[in-house]
Design a protein around this motif. Sequence first.
Motif, PDB file in Angstrom:
ATOM      1  N   ILE A   4       0.831  -1.216   0.000  1.00 43.06           N
ATOM      2  CA  ILE A   4       0.000   0.000   0.000  1.00 43.06           C
ATOM      3  C   ILE A   4       0.857   1.254   0.000  1.00 43.06           C
ATOM      4  O   ILE A   4       0.526   2.258  -0.624  1.00 43.06           O
ATOM      5  N   GLN A   5       1.980   1.215   0.684  1.00 43.26           N
ATOM      6  CA  GLN A   5       2.830   2.388   0.813  1.00 43.26           C
ATOM      7  C   GLN A   5       3.732   2.619  -0.400  1.00 43.26           C
ATOM      8  O   GLN A   5       4.452   3.611  -0.445  1.00 43.26           O
ATOM      9  N   ARG A   6       3.709   1.713  -1.379  1.00 42.51           N
ATOM     10  CA  ARG A   6       4.560   1.867  -2.549  1.00 42.51           C
ATOM     11  C   ARG A   6       4.078   3.055  -3.391  1.00 42.51           C
ATOM     12  O   ARG A   6       2.895   3.401  -3.414  1.00 42.51           O
ATOM     13  N   SER A   7       5.001   3.685  -4.095  1.00 44.99           N
ATOM     14  CA  SER A   7       4.695   4.892  -4.870  1.00 44.99           C
ATOM     15  C   SER A   7       3.657   4.638  -5.964  1.00 44.99           C
ATOM     16  O   SER A   7       2.820   5.490  -6.259  1.00 44.99           O
ATOM     17  N   HIS A   9       1.160   2.501  -5.905  1.00 46.39           N
ATOM     18  CA  HIS A   9      -0.155   2.405  -5.280  1.00 46.39           C
ATOM     19  C   HIS A   9      -0.678   3.804  -4.934  1.00 46.39           C
ATOM     20  O   HIS A   9      -1.856   4.126  -5.147  1.00 46.39           O
ATOM     21  N   LYS A  10       0.188   4.660  -4.422  1.00 49.89           N
ATOM     22  CA  LYS A  10      -0.213   6.023  -4.080  1.00 49.89           C
ATOM     23  C   LYS A  10      -0.600   6.828  -5.316  1.00 49.89           C
ATOM     24  O   LYS A  10      -1.546   7.605  -5.302  1.00 49.89           O
ATOM     25  N   ALA A  11       0.143   6.628  -6.416  1.00 52.54           N
ATOM     26  CA  ALA A  11      -0.156   7.347  -7.658  1.00 52.54           C
ATOM     27  C   ALA A  11      -1.516   6.938  -8.207  1.00 52.54           C
ATOM     28  O   ALA A  11      -2.297   7.781  -8.675  1.00 52.54           O
ATOM     29  N   GLU A  12      -1.827   5.630  -8.139  1.00 55.89           N
ATOM     30  CA  GLU A  12      -3.123   5.170  -8.627  1.00 55.89           C
ATOM     31  C   GLU A  12      -4.260   5.732  -7.766  1.00 55.89           C
ATOM     32  O   GLU A  12      -5.312   6.115  -8.277  1.00 55.89           O
ATOM     33  N   LEU A  18      -8.643  12.152  -8.444  1.00 49.73           N
ATOM     34  CA  LEU A  18      -8.678  13.243  -9.416  1.00 49.73           C
ATOM     35  C   LEU A  18      -9.821  13.066 -10.404  1.00 49.73           C
ATOM     36  O   LEU A  18     -10.417  14.041 -10.862  1.00 49.73           O
ATOM     37  N   LEU A  19     -10.139  11.786 -10.725  1.00 48.64           N
ATOM     38  CA  LEU A  19     -11.202  11.528 -11.683  1.00 48.64           C
ATOM     39  C   LEU A  19     -12.588  11.717 -11.080  1.00 48.64           C
ATOM     40  O   LEU A  19     -13.577  11.836 -11.820  1.00 48.64           O
TER      41      LEU A  19
END
Length: 208
Positions: A4-7, A9-12, A18-19
């Motif tokens: 969960i803390q991976r970049s 996952h955060k970007a998604e 945003l959508l």
Amino acid sequence: MGEIQRSHHKAEEKCHLLLRKNQSIGEVLHKQTELEQSNYEIRLRATIRSCRFLLKNALPFRGHDETEKSNNKGLFIEILSLIREDNEKIFNVTLENAPKNEKLTSPTIQKDIVNCFSKEIIKSICDEIGKDVSGILVDESSDVSKKEQMTIVLRYVNRLGIVKERFIGVVHVLDTSSLTLKAAIDTVFSNNLTIDQVRNHKIFIPLI
């Protein structure tokens, strides 16, 4: 996607947020702008109401000490404080709760509002005169600072046959020569009336 803390996952997650229309940056900024505009209108209306009351009763605006610790900040601030006392919407957006560069209490703002009132009053007088003729009374005098100033009054008969005299304003002039006074009168008449509508005009100039 990994943990969960991976970049990735955060970007998604940010992309999904945003959508969503209600959470998009554009929507948030739009709501913020609408709120600021609404608060500004509330603040402006309160300022105009304070100015209108003072003008209607020929009262002074400013006080000698308008700081927060002052017991008497002047009539303008005191009336504005009274207006917002029982109105939470006005209270939340005026004086100390307003943005520092948007309080709408400066002398410049007050003068702008007074000038707007003046233009509307002169326009209503001119509308009442219409295409009829009127008389003009001009008197010149110097104030305590020795500056020459000229008062202008219009005299006319309204549609009901009643003679009216309406004060137009005070104009500062450099001297009391006829050319200077005529130029000042032409300037006052430039937006609403023409000098051709003036009949039997009188200019009173004191000898002292």
